[in-house]
Enzyme design. Structure first.
Site, PDB file in Angstrom:
ATOM      1  N   CYS A   2      45.917  36.424  34.371  1.00 50.88           N
ATOM      2  CA  CYS A   2      45.105  37.599  34.070  1.00 50.88           C
ATOM      3  C   CYS A   2      44.314  37.402  32.776  1.00 50.88           C
ATOM      4  O   CYS A   2      44.710  36.639  31.908  1.00 50.88           O
ATOM      5  CB  CYS A   2      46.005  38.812  33.898  1.00 50.88           C
ATOM      6  N   ARG A  27      39.940  33.803  34.984  1.00 50.20           N
ATOM      7  CA  ARG A  27      41.400  33.803  34.844  1.00 50.20           C
ATOM      8  C   ARG A  27      42.092  34.568  35.971  1.00 50.20           C
ATOM      9  O   ARG A  27      43.297  34.483  36.151  1.00 50.20           O
ATOM     10  CB  ARG A  27      41.788  34.424  33.504  1.00 50.20           C
ATOM     11  N   TRP A  75      45.253  38.757  38.161  1.00 49.82           N
ATOM     12  CA  TRP A  75      45.682  37.768  39.164  1.00 49.82           C
ATOM     13  C   TRP A  75      47.079  38.222  39.566  1.00 49.82           C
ATOM     14  O   TRP A  75      48.032  38.096  38.805  1.00 49.82           O
ATOM     15  CB  TRP A  75      45.702  36.374  38.534  1.00 49.82           C
ATOM     16  N   ASN A 101      49.729  40.495  30.839  1.00 52.92           N
ATOM     17  CA  ASN A 101      49.646  39.199  31.516  1.00 52.92           C
ATOM     18  C   ASN A 101      51.030  38.568  31.460  1.00 52.92           C
ATOM     19  O   ASN A 101      51.605  38.446  30.385  1.00 52.92           O
ATOM     20  CB  ASN A 101      48.627  38.315  30.775  1.00 52.92           C
ATOM     21  N   GLY A 102      51.573  38.193  32.613  1.00 52.64           N
ATOM     22  CA  GLY A 102      52.901  37.588  32.637  1.00 52.64           C
ATOM     23  C   GLY A 102      53.786  38.271  33.663  1.00 52.64           C
ATOM     24  O   GLY A 102      53.297  38.944  34.569  1.00 52.64           O
ATOM     25  N   LYS A 491      39.578  18.923  44.839  1.00 57.73           N
ATOM     26  CA  LYS A 491      38.323  19.642  44.575  1.00 57.73           C
ATOM     27  C   LYS A 491      37.809  20.278  45.858  1.00 57.73           C
ATOM     28  O   LYS A 491      37.394  21.425  45.880  1.00 57.73           O
ATOM     29  CB  LYS A 491      37.241  18.706  44.036  1.00 57.73           C
ATOM     30  N   GLU A 494      39.982  23.239  46.940  1.00 57.14           N
ATOM     31  CA  GLU A 494      39.861  24.359  46.007  1.00 57.14           C
ATOM     32  C   GLU A 494      38.598  25.176  46.253  1.00 57.14           C
ATOM     33  O   GLU A 494      38.652  26.399  46.311  1.00 57.14           O
ATOM     34  CB  GLU A 494      39.787  23.842  44.561  1.00 57.14           C
ATOM     35  N   HIS A 510      51.015   4.095  57.860  1.00 50.12           N
ATOM     36  CA  HIS A 510      52.369   4.626  58.032  1.00 50.12           C
ATOM     37  C   HIS A 510      52.372   6.107  58.390  1.00 50.12           C
ATOM     38  O   HIS A 510      53.332   6.806  58.114  1.00 50.12           O
ATOM     39  CB  HIS A 510      53.176   4.365  56.759  1.00 50.12           C
ATOM     40  N   LYS A 609      42.200  29.894  36.428  1.00 51.47           N
ATOM     41  CA  LYS A 609      41.867  28.727  35.593  1.00 51.47           C
ATOM     42  C   LYS A 609      43.093  28.160  34.892  1.00 51.47           C
ATOM     43  O   LYS A 609      43.239  26.953  34.757  1.00 51.47           O
ATOM     44  CB  LYS A 609      40.826  29.150  34.558  1.00 51.47           C
TER      45      LYS A 609
HETATM   46  C1  G6P Z   1      45.189  25.632  37.329  1.00 56.10           C
HETATM   47  C2  G6P Z   1      43.705  25.369  37.514  1.00 56.10           C
HETATM   48  C3  G6P Z   1      43.473  23.876  37.703  1.00 56.10           C
HETATM   49  C4  G6P Z   1      44.064  23.094  36.531  1.00 56.10           C
HETATM   50  C5  G6P Z   1      45.558  23.399  36.365  1.00 56.10           C
HETATM   51  C6  G6P Z   1      46.126  22.786  35.096  1.00 56.10           C
HETATM   52  O1  G6P Z   1      45.852  25.378  38.516  1.00 56.10           O
HETATM   53  O2  G6P Z   1      43.215  26.081  38.627  1.00 56.10           O
HETATM   54  O3  G6P Z   1      42.081  23.626  37.768  1.00 56.10           O
HETATM   55  O4  G6P Z   1      43.886  21.730  36.737  1.00 56.10           O
HETATM   56  O5  G6P Z   1      45.736  24.820  36.269  1.00 56.10           O
HETATM   57  O6  G6P Z   1      45.478  23.328  33.979  1.00 56.10           O
HETATM   58  P1  G6P Z   1      45.651  22.783  32.506  1.00 56.10           P
HETATM   59  O7  G6P Z   1      45.094  23.853  31.623  1.00 56.10           O
HETATM   60  O8  G6P Z   1      47.123  22.570  32.296  1.00 56.10           O
HETATM   61  O9  G6P Z   1      44.911  21.515  32.392  1.00 56.10           O
END
Ligand code: G6P
Length: 614
Positions: A2, A27, A75, A101-102, A491, A494, A510, A609
């Site tokens: 969030c 976020r 979120w 948030n949390g 990618k 996502e 395999h 994010k």
């Molecule tokens: C989330 C994001 C990813 C990111 C991952 C790790 O899942 O959606 O894009 O790679 O967190 O984030 P960090 O801040 O630990 O690099």
């Protein structure tokens, strides 16, 4: 996770809050809300499920008047993303409003206790027990600040919370418990702000304080007072961030993702700056904390990360082994932390975490710290929680990344790991001088090589037109390019919601080979390196079974072009640096396919994010 924003100042709060939420929307974007304290201090609350335009519509043109307020973009963890589960949440009398948030781990028992005292709940969230708890302390004639502190002491789990109240309408009180995402306090002119992340603050100020876990901030227009949960004072130093607001703007690009892909030549240059001497042909990492002797005593390196950062860690593993001749392994942070890992003071743990706040990576680092490991972390932001746990930080210097899918933070992490590998190799005496010099000479060309990869828009649009309706993709690579196959697949899924898997090419026979048919494109990473012949065999195996191959190959490999369906070329480079170049086609292919499918590229469904819960 969030996004939180708070404002106390001389301007009208509502537009600043909604603007801040727009900058934090990456976020979380299930629902959003704001509360502004009105002329008598009464909270005026607006919220809406869905993305920000729905909140803006709910607020309407005549936005609420008031100079103190808070906002939230959600979120969802507990409770579906409906209007009534959106934040801010209020107490029974609607005097206290809170954004959170949390996860409040003990919310069931707190809710039961509060309901027993007559509190009525209107949402399914864990968050709602917070304003009710604060209300119960206010009813005992405690100040808002003290009521929030008492509330924080009752809550279990990793949480970041901000509260405002009619009882003390000039003030916002925030606390942070554990590693549930940050709270950054911003010092503006005649105004104070707070937010879960920097982009929301940068239009107003660059003078900031990161709230540490266990701290409470009591904020008015005049400034902030920091305490621990027991009320004892804390002295936080205000620091100035180097980023400017412009670096977080989309400019001429249709999406942040595309803009950030195009930022990469500059971001890579920034990651190299001051660390690589192109005159002296050497590498130096500033403030590296260990002596040459300590570095020579390192027996093992463990790299940890999540998502895209895990793929950077997996790539970095090859460089550490190759340059520093030290056994290295890469692990998913959430697995590492729970498997009672064998690490000691001769183990170097390298964590990759661009945000500095991913809960699993932080927990893995804390586990490593408990076991006495040496720790270096790669991060995009100074003073974040991961940088406090590690002995030393290598800032990846990407500039702010807004799009949820990581792109430039990935390549900047790669470059930083590459430099770390070279640097450790030099310190351990495992790298011949000539190899360092060759590597540095090549790095000088890297930004330009990345730049040249950004010029093929038409080719990617054509590929997207051809392949965007396929339902499944396979990505294959070997050695140092295998993690890039994983990243390419990540990618694509996502941002385009197409199912995709990254595989070691050697593993294909395999199992995955049974999937090969004319419907599933196989993206093959096949640069002209020492594994080229092996990859070529894999290409032939796919073609022999009627498969469709999109090769990512070295410029000039015309022979390959005649064997496959499509080729994307990357400039010729050493085998070691090639994965950095491979990153760009992985990103562009996913981007243009997602655009073609009409997906919300910058804010894909269900993602956030940074993930600050386990
Ligand atoms: C989330 C994001 C990813 C990111 C991952 C790790 O899942 O959606 O894009 O790679 O967190 O984030 P960090 O801040 O630990 O690099």
């Amino acid at each position: 996770m969030c996004g939180i924003i708070g404002y106390a100042g001389s301007s009208q709060a509502a537009p600043i809050l909604t603007d801040g939420l727009a900058r934090l929307e990456y976020r979380g974007y299930d629902s959003a809300g704001i509360a502004v304290l009105g002329p008598q201090g009464q909270p005026q609350v607006y919220k809406a499920s869905g993305k920000l335009p729905k909140l803006r519509a709910a607020v309407g043109n005549g936005s609420p008047m008031g100079r103190v307020g808070l906002g939230h973009t959600r979120w969802a963890t507990h409770g579906s993303p409906t209007d009534y589960n959106a934040h801010p949440h209020a107490d029974c009398r609607s005097e206290v409003v809170v954004v959170h948030n949390g996860i409040v781990e003990n919310y069931v028992e707190l809710k039961r206790e509060l309901m027993g005292l007559g509190h009525e709940f209107t949402s399914d969230t864990d968050s709602e027990c917070i304003p009710h708890l604060i209300e119960s302390y206010l009813d005992q004639e405690l100040s808002l600040e003290e009521s929030v502190r008492q509330t924080a002491a009752r809550i279990r789990g990793a949480n970041a919370v901000v509260a405002v109240s009619q009882r003390d309408p000039d003030r916002m009180v925030a606390f942070r418990l554990g590693n549930a995402g940050g709270i950054v306090v911003g010092y503006g002119e005649d105004e104070m702000l707070l937010a879960s992340d920097l982009p929301a603050l940068l239009p107003h100020t660059r003078d900031i304080v990161y709230l540490a876990p266990g701290q409470v901030a009591s904020i008015t227009q005049e400034g902030a007072v920091y305490t621990l949960l027991d009320g004892s004072p804390v002295d936080n130093t205000v620091s100035r961030v180097a980023y400017d607001a412009l670096s977080a703007a989309r400019g001429k690009f249709k999406h942040f993702m595309l803009k950030e892909i195009h930022d990469q030549p500059e971001a890579v240059t920034d990651a190299l700056r001051g660390r690589v001497s192109f005159d002296g042909l050497t590498v130096n990492l500033e403030d590296f904390p260990y002596s040459d002797d300590e570095v020579r005593r390192i027996e093992r390196v463990v790299l940890v990360g999540m998502g895209t950062s895990l793929h950077a860690a997996m790539t970095g593993r090859f460089w550490l082994e190759s340059f520093a001749r030290v056994p290295a392994e890469a692990d998913n942070s959430s697995e590492f932390r729970y498997r009672d890992p064998v690490v000691d003071s001769n183990t170097l743990v390298v964590s990759v975490c661009q945000s500095g706040e991913t809960a699993d990576t932080l927990a893995a680092m804390e586990e490593a710290a408990r076991k006495g490991a040496k720790q270096v972390t790669l991060c995009n932001y100074p003073s974040t929680q991961t940088t406090r746990v590690a002995d030393s930080t290598v800032l990846i210097r990407s500039g702010i990344e807004i799009s949820v899918a990581g792109t430039k933070t990935f390549t900047s992490s790669l470059i930083s790991l590459y430099l770390l590998g070279l640097f450790l190799g030099m310190k351990r005496g495992t790298l011949e001088r000539r190899r360092v010099e060759d590597a540095v000479r090549e790095l000088a060309h890297l930004p330009a090589m990345i730049g040249s990869l950004l010029e093929n828009r038409e080719q990617y649009e054509a590929l997207a037109q051809k392949y965007a309706r396929r339902s499944s993709f396979l990505y294959m690579g070997r050695g140092v390019n295998f993690p890039l196959a994983m990243e390419g697949a990540l990618k694509l899924k996502e941002v385009s919601y197409i199912h995709a898997e990254g595989y070691q090419a050697g593993e294909m026979k395999h199992g995955p080979i049974s999937l090969i048919d004319e419907n599933m494109p196989v993206v093959v990473l096949i640069p002209r390196d020492r594994l080229y012949e092996k990859m070529l065999s894999n290409v032939n195996e796919v073609k022999a079974r009627g498969g469709v191959v999109v090769a990512v190959a070295t410029e000039g490999d015309d022979e390959l072009a005649s064997r496959v369906d499509d080729v994307i070329y990357v400039p010729a480079a050493s085998g070691e640096v090639t994965p950095v170049l491979m990153a760009v086609p992985m990103q562009l292919l996913a981007y243009y396919i997602a655009v073609r499918r009409g997906c919300d590229v910058d804010q894909p469904r269900n993602l956030a994010k940074s993930v600050t819960v386990e």
